[in-house]
Motif scaffolding. Structure first.
Motif, PDB file in Angstrom:
ATOM      1  N   ASP A  55       5.630   0.587   4.372  1.00  0.00           N
ATOM      2  CA  ASP A  55       6.832   0.872   5.151  1.00  0.00           C
ATOM      3  C   ASP A  55       7.590   2.032   4.505  1.00  0.00           C
ATOM      4  OD1 ASP A  55       9.173   0.918   6.545  1.00  0.00           O
ATOM      5  OD2 ASP A  55       9.632  -1.213   6.311  1.00  0.00           O
ATOM      6  N   VAL A  56       7.607   3.202   5.182  1.00  0.00           N
ATOM      7  CA  VAL A  56       8.322   4.372   4.668  1.00  0.00           C
ATOM      8  C   VAL A  56       9.592   4.635   5.477  1.00  0.00           C
ATOM      9  CG1 VAL A  56       6.147   5.373   3.899  1.00  0.00           C
ATOM     10  CG2 VAL A  56       7.114   6.080   6.109  1.00  0.00           C
ATOM     11  N   SER A  57       9.966   3.692   6.334  1.00  0.00           N
ATOM     12  CA  SER A  57      11.040   3.941   7.296  1.00  0.00           C
ATOM     13  C   SER A  57      12.411   4.086   6.662  1.00  0.00           C
ATOM     14  CB  SER A  57      11.072   2.821   8.340  1.00  0.00           C
ATOM     15  OG  SER A  57      11.333   1.570   7.729  1.00  0.00           O
ATOM     16  N   ALA A  58      12.577   3.690   5.388  1.00  0.00           N
ATOM     17  CA  ALA A  58      13.866   3.898   4.739  1.00  0.00           C
ATOM     18  C   ALA A  58      14.172   5.382   4.596  1.00  0.00           C
ATOM     19  CB  ALA A  58      13.877   3.222   3.369  1.00  0.00           C
ATOM     20  N   ARG A  59      13.137   6.222   4.669  1.00  0.00           N
ATOM     21  CA  ARG A  59      13.361   7.668   4.584  1.00  0.00           C
ATOM     22  C   ARG A  59      12.795   8.426   5.773  1.00  0.00           C
ATOM     23  NH1 ARG A  59      11.997  11.433  -0.689  1.00  0.00           N
ATOM     24  NH2 ARG A  59      12.539  13.448   0.243  1.00  0.00           N
ATOM     25  N   LEU A 116      -3.731   4.102   6.153  1.00  0.00           N
ATOM     26  CA  LEU A 116      -4.724   5.158   6.033  1.00  0.00           C
ATOM     27  C   LEU A 116      -5.496   5.297   7.335  1.00  0.00           C
ATOM     28  CD1 LEU A 116      -6.291   4.577   2.496  1.00  0.00           C
ATOM     29  CD2 LEU A 116      -4.688   6.365   3.161  1.00  0.00           C
ATOM     30  N   ARG A 117      -5.748   6.551   7.716  1.00  0.00           N
ATOM     31  CA  ARG A 117      -6.588   6.769   8.897  1.00  0.00           C
ATOM     32  C   ARG A 117      -7.991   7.238   8.513  1.00  0.00           C
ATOM     33  NH1 ARG A 117      -3.571  11.719   9.001  1.00  0.00           N
ATOM     34  NH2 ARG A 117      -4.882  13.528   9.469  1.00  0.00           N
ATOM     35  N   THR A 118      -8.141   7.842   7.330  1.00  0.00           N
ATOM     36  CA  THR A 118      -9.460   8.206   6.813  1.00  0.00           C
ATOM     37  C   THR A 118      -9.451   8.039   5.303  1.00  0.00           C
ATOM     38  OG1 THR A 118      -8.877  10.537   6.547  1.00  0.00           O
ATOM     39  CG2 THR A 118      -9.899   9.917   8.627  1.00  0.00           C
ATOM     40  N   GLY A 119     -10.635   7.999   4.714  1.00  0.00           N
ATOM     41  CA  GLY A 119     -10.738   7.882   3.259  1.00  0.00           C
ATOM     42  C   GLY A 119     -10.567   6.450   2.789  1.00  0.00           C
ATOM     43  N   THR A 120     -10.437   6.287   1.506  1.00  0.00           N
ATOM     44  CA  THR A 120     -10.316   4.963   0.908  1.00  0.00           C
ATOM     45  C   THR A 120      -9.031   4.870   0.099  1.00  0.00           C
ATOM     46  OG1 THR A 120     -11.577   5.691  -1.023  1.00  0.00           O
ATOM     47  CG2 THR A 120     -12.811   4.642   0.751  1.00  0.00           C
ATOM     48  N   MET A 121      -8.512   3.652  -0.023  1.00  0.00           N
ATOM     49  CA  MET A 121      -7.284   3.436  -0.767  1.00  0.00           C
ATOM     50  C   MET A 121      -7.580   3.449  -2.264  1.00  0.00           C
ATOM     51  SD  MET A 121      -4.425   0.519  -0.107  1.00  0.00           S
ATOM     52  CE  MET A 121      -5.275  -0.817  -0.976  1.00  0.00           C
ATOM     53  N   MET A 122      -6.716   4.104  -3.010  1.00  0.00           N
ATOM     54  CA  MET A 122      -6.863   4.172  -4.459  1.00  0.00           C
ATOM     55  C   MET A 122      -6.041   3.050  -5.074  1.00  0.00           C
ATOM     56  SD  MET A 122      -6.372   8.306  -4.682  1.00  0.00           S
ATOM     57  CE  MET A 122      -6.516   8.375  -6.460  1.00  0.00           C
ATOM     58  N   GLY A 123      -6.694   2.108  -5.714  1.00  0.00           N
ATOM     59  CA  GLY A 123      -5.981   0.953  -6.257  1.00  0.00           C
ATOM     60  C   GLY A 123      -5.796  -0.121  -5.198  1.00  0.00           C
ATOM     61  N   ASN A 124      -4.842  -1.026  -5.424  1.00  0.00           N
ATOM     62  CA  ASN A 124      -4.680  -2.168  -4.520  1.00  0.00           C
ATOM     63  C   ASN A 124      -3.376  -2.138  -3.737  1.00  0.00           C
ATOM     64  OD1 ASN A 124      -2.883  -2.714  -6.521  1.00  0.00           O
ATOM     65  ND2 ASN A 124      -3.931  -4.532  -7.310  1.00  0.00           N
ATOM     66  N   SER A 125      -2.677  -0.983  -3.730  1.00  0.00           N
ATOM     67  CA  SER A 125      -1.413  -0.893  -3.013  1.00  0.00           C
ATOM     68  C   SER A 125      -1.272   0.475  -2.383  1.00  0.00           C
ATOM     69  CB  SER A 125      -0.226  -1.154  -3.950  1.00  0.00           C
ATOM     70  OG  SER A 125       0.994  -0.810  -3.320  1.00  0.00           O
ATOM     71  N   LEU A 126      -1.144   0.515  -1.056  1.00  0.00           N
ATOM     72  CA  LEU A 126      -0.963   1.790  -0.382  1.00  0.00           C
ATOM     73  C   LEU A 126       0.381   2.419  -0.756  1.00  0.00           C
ATOM     74  CD1 LEU A 126      -1.989   3.926   1.567  1.00  0.00           C
ATOM     75  CD2 LEU A 126      -1.029   2.593   3.449  1.00  0.00           C
ATOM     76  N   CYS A 127       1.429   1.615  -0.884  1.00  0.00           N
ATOM     77  CA  CYS A 127       2.730   2.161  -1.281  1.00  0.00           C
ATOM     78  C   CYS A 127       2.679   2.772  -2.678  1.00  0.00           C
ATOM     79  CB  CYS A 127       3.804   1.081  -1.202  1.00  0.00           C
ATOM     80  SG  CYS A 127       4.343   0.696   0.475  1.00  0.00           S
ATOM     81  N   LYS A 128       1.909   2.189  -3.569  1.00  0.00           N
ATOM     82  CA  LYS A 128       1.738   2.768  -4.902  1.00  0.00           C
ATOM     83  C   LYS A 128       1.101   4.147  -4.785  1.00  0.00           C
ATOM     84  CE  LYS A 128       1.510   2.310  -9.515  1.00  0.00           C
ATOM     85  NZ  LYS A 128       2.676   2.111 -10.393  1.00  0.00           N
ATOM     86  N   GLN A 129       0.160   4.274  -3.877  1.00  0.00           N
ATOM     87  CA  GLN A 129      -0.524   5.542  -3.663  1.00  0.00           C
ATOM     88  C   GLN A 129       0.393   6.575  -3.013  1.00  0.00           C
ATOM     89  OE1 GLN A 129      -4.446   5.122  -2.001  1.00  0.00           O
ATOM     90  NE2 GLN A 129      -4.353   7.073  -0.911  1.00  0.00           N
ATOM     91  N   LEU A 130       1.243   6.133  -2.089  1.00  0.00           N
ATOM     92  CA  LEU A 130       2.073   7.058  -1.330  1.00  0.00           C
ATOM     93  C   LEU A 130       3.353   7.463  -2.057  1.00  0.00           C
ATOM     94  CD1 LEU A 130       1.814   5.705   2.337  1.00  0.00           C
ATOM     95  CD2 LEU A 130       0.402   7.423   1.187  1.00  0.00           C
ATOM     96  N   CYS A 131       3.948   6.542  -2.802  1.00  0.00           N
ATOM     97  CA  CYS A 131       5.251   6.889  -3.396  1.00  0.00           C
ATOM     98  C   CYS A 131       5.529   6.205  -4.721  1.00  0.00           C
ATOM     99  CB  CYS A 131       6.371   6.560  -2.407  1.00  0.00           C
ATOM    100  SG  CYS A 131       6.474   4.811  -1.984  1.00  0.00           S
ATOM    101  N   GLY A 132       4.533   5.522  -5.292  1.00  0.00           N
ATOM    102  CA  GLY A 132       4.725   4.902  -6.592  1.00  0.00           C
ATOM    103  C   GLY A 132       5.371   3.541  -6.553  1.00  0.00           C
ATOM    104  N   SER A 133       5.598   2.992  -5.373  1.00  0.00           N
ATOM    105  CA  SER A 133       6.251   1.690  -5.253  1.00  0.00           C
ATOM    106  C   SER A 133       5.253   0.565  -5.450  1.00  0.00           C
ATOM    107  CB  SER A 133       6.905   1.547  -3.876  1.00  0.00           C
ATOM    108  OG  SER A 133       7.399   0.246  -3.685  1.00  0.00           O
ATOM    109  N   THR A 134       5.646  -0.457  -6.151  1.00  0.00           N
ATOM    110  CA  THR A 134       4.778  -1.628  -6.338  1.00  0.00           C
ATOM    111  C   THR A 134       5.046  -2.693  -5.280  1.00  0.00           C
ATOM    112  OG1 THR A 134       6.384  -2.568  -7.888  1.00  0.00           O
ATOM    113  CG2 THR A 134       4.577  -1.265  -8.814  1.00  0.00           C
ATOM    114  N   THR A 135       6.013  -2.450  -4.390  1.00  0.00           N
ATOM    115  CA  THR A 135       6.303  -3.372  -3.304  1.00  0.00           C
ATOM    116  C   THR A 135       5.669  -2.840  -2.025  1.00  0.00           C
ATOM    117  OG1 THR A 135       8.344  -2.320  -2.575  1.00  0.00           O
ATOM    118  CG2 THR A 135       8.499  -3.855  -4.425  1.00  0.00           C
ATOM    119  N   SER A 136       5.936  -3.479  -0.928  1.00  0.00           N
ATOM    120  CA  SER A 136       5.352  -3.070   0.364  1.00  0.00           C
ATOM    121  C   SER A 136       6.217  -2.031   1.064  1.00  0.00           C
ATOM    122  CB  SER A 136       5.183  -4.280   1.282  1.00  0.00           C
ATOM    123  OG  SER A 136       6.445  -4.884   1.529  1.00  0.00           O
TER     124      SER A 136
END
Length: 444
Positions: A388-392, A419-439
Motif C-alpha cells: 500500500d503506497v497510497s499514503a503518498r 509486481l507485474r513482471t519479474g520476481t520479488m526480492m526477499g519476502n516483502s514487496l514494501c521492503k523492496q519498494l520503500c524499505g518498509s517492513t510493514t504492508s
C-alpha cells in the motif's frame, strides 16, 4: 500531501506530455507519475530533474526548427526524457562493440565480428538477389507483427530485436497471432556466453541470438508468461522452461556482417523483419542521443554523414518496412523502448544514406514447420503480494518503481501495488519498494 493520479492510455499521454509538464520548472514527481516511472531516492530525483529540464529545452529548440522547415522530424517528452546520459546508455541500449570500445557504457549492441562470416548465408543471399523483386515501398502486414515491448533498464536490445523478428518469422509460417508473446528472458539466459558476444544485460551482437536459436532449444522459446522478463536481474543460466509450440520454429539464419541498404530492402520483402544495428548517440554525442531518445515523428535524419560507418553502432532494432514521404525515402524501424517512444514504438529513419549506420549489418532468423503438438496459452501467473503506497501516491496504472537503485515493475490500483513482471526480492514487496517492513509504504 498525497499525489492523486490516474495513468491514462499510453498514446494519449505521449501526445500531450509536452503540454502538461511545465517547460520552465518541470516537476519530476509529476513527470514520473505521468510516464509511469517513480523514483524515491532524493539524489536520483535531483539528477533526473536536471536531465528533464535539459531535454525540455532541447525539444523546444528543435521543434521550433521543425516548425520553420529546418528539420524533417519532431520531438516530444517520453519516459526516457528524465534519464541522465550515463543511465540511458547503460539501460536503454545493448549492442556490444567488439573491436574498439570507446564508451564507459555501451548502448547494448556489438558490431558483428568478422568471424560471423557465414558461407551458407552468402549462398542464400545470392539466390535471393536473383529471385526477389524489390518494390518502391513495402511494409510487413500488421497481422505478422506482435506488440512493441520494452527492454526497461537492461541492455538487452539485441534479444528484443531478435524475438520481434522471430515472432514475425513464426507468424509468416502459420503461427497464430493471438497470444503469441515469446520470452526474451529465456533467450538472454540460455544463450548467455560472453565469448560468443551474448552478455546478458551488458549487450550482444545482433547475430548472437539468431545463431544460438538456429542450433539450440530446437529453435523454440517459452511463452512470456512461463518465463517473464527479469529486467536487471537475469539468471544467466538456462531455466529449461517448456517451449511454446506454434506449428513453426527457427530452423536457420542469415548473418551478413557486410550488409547494405539494397540487401536489407530485399530481406525485408522476403522475410518481413530484419535485425540491424545503428548509432543512437552517446554521452559524447549528446545532440544525437537527445534527438534519437526524444524522437516523436517525421523522418529522422539526426546523424551526420560521419556516423554512417558500422563501427559506430551501439543499438539493435528491427526494420519492418520501407517507403517514401514527399520524395524522402525512409525505413520503418521498430524499437524496444515501449509504445511511449516515437510513433507508438516505431521510427521513420532516412533511407539510402546509411543514416546512423543503419543497414551496415543484417541478421534474419528463418523458420520452417514444426510437427510438435500445439501449445495452449498458459494461465496467467498467480497474483504477487501487494504493498500500500497510497499514503503518498494514489496511483492507478503500470509503473517502474526505483528505490535504492533497484527498479521494480509494478501495477497499481488506487495506491495498492503488486509486481507485474519479474520476481520479488526477499519476502516483502514494501521492503523492496520503500524499505518498509510493514504492508504499507510512507505510513504515518
Amino acid at each position: 500531501m498525497k499525489l492523486v493520479f490516474i495513468l491514462l492510455p499510453i498514446v494519449a499521454l505521449a501526445s500531450t506530455a509536452a503540454h502538461t509538464i511545465g517547460a520552465s520548472d518541470p516537476d519530476i514527481d509529476e513527470f514520473g507519475i505521468e510516464f509511469g516511472d517513480i523514483v524515491i531516492d532524493a539524489d536520483e530525483k535531483a539528477k533526473r530533474a536536471k536531465a528533464l529540464m535539459e531535454n525540455e529545452d532541447a525539444i523546444r529548440k528543435h521543434n521550433d526548427e521543425f516548425r520553420h522547415g529546418k528539420s524533417g522530424f519532431y520531438m516530444k517528452l517520453n519516459e526516457l526524457s528524465d534519464l541522465p546520459a550515463d543511465e540511458e546508455e547503460k539501460q536503454k541500449f545493448g549492442l556490444i562493440h567488439v573491436e574498439e570500445p570507446t564508451d564507459e557504457y555501451s548502448r547494448g549492441a556489438y558490431p558483428m565480428h568478422e568471424d560471423t562470416y557465414d558461407r551458407a548465408s552468402q549462398t542464400l543471399l545470392a539466390e535471393l538477389r536473383q529471385n526477389v523483386q524489390v518494390p518502391s515501398s513495402f511494409f510487413v502486414s500488421e497481422n505478422h507483427r506482435t506488440a512493441v515491448k520494452n527492454q526497461a533498464q537492461c541492455g538487452s536490445c539485441a534479444a528484443f530485436a531478435t524475438v520481434a523478428a522471430v515472432e514475425t518469422c513464426l507468424l509468416k509460417n502459420g503461427a497464430n497471432l493471438q497470444g503469441l508473446d515469446l520470452s526474451e528472458q529465456s533467450l538472454l539466459d540460455c544463450a548467455y556466453n560472453p565469448a560468443k558476444y551474448a552478455n546478458g544485460c551488458n549487450g550482444a551482437t545482433i547475430s548472437a541470438y539468431s545463431i544460438f536459436l538456429a542450433s539450440n532449444l530446437n529453435g523454440k522459446l517459452p511463452h512470456e508468461t512461463v518465463d517473464p522478463y527479469l529486467n536487471t536481474n537475469p539468471r544467466l543460466q538456462c531455466p529449461n522452461k517448456p517451449s511454446f509450440n506454434v506449428g513453426a520454429k527457427v530452423t536457420s539464419k542469415i548473418v551478413n556482417h557486410n550488409c547494405d541498404e539494397s540487401t536489407m530492402e530485399m530481406l525485408v520483402v522476403q522475410y518481413g523483419q530484419v535485425i540491424t544495428s545503428l548509432f543512437a548517440g552517446n554521452s559524447s554525442e549528446a545532440a544525437i542521443r537527445t534527438s534519437f531518445s526524444n524522437y516523436a515523428g517525421g523522418i529522422y535524419d539526426g546523424c551526420p554523414a560521419s556516423h554512417s560507418a558500422r563501427n559506430n553502432v551501439n543499438h539493435a532494432v528491427t526494420v519492418v518496412g520501407f517507403g517514401e514521404d514527399n520524395g524522402q525515402k525512409y525505413w520503418l524501424m521498430r524499437n524496444s523502448w515501449g509504445p511511449h517512444w516515437g510513433m507508438q514504438g516505431y521510427m521513420k529513419i532516412k533511407r539510402g544514406v546509411n543514416m546512423c549506420a543503419i543497414g551496415r549489418e543484417c541478421t534474419v532468423p528463418i523458420c520452417g514447420s514444426d510437427s510438435a503438438p500445439l501449445s495452449s496459452l498458459p494461465p496467467p501467473p498467480p497474483a504477487s503480494p501487494t504493498c500500500d503506497v497510497s499514503a503518498r501516491y494514489v496511483i492507478t496504472g503500470n509503473y517502474n518503481w526505483m528505490f535504492r537503485n533497484v527498479t521494480s515493475q509494478v501495477r497499481c490500483t488506487a495506491g495498492i501495488c503488486q509486481l507485474r513482471t519479474g520476481t520479488m526480492m526477499g519476502n516483502s514487496l514494501c521492503k523492496q519498494l520503500c524499505g518498509s517492513t510493514t504492508s504499507e509504504c510512507f505510513a504515518a
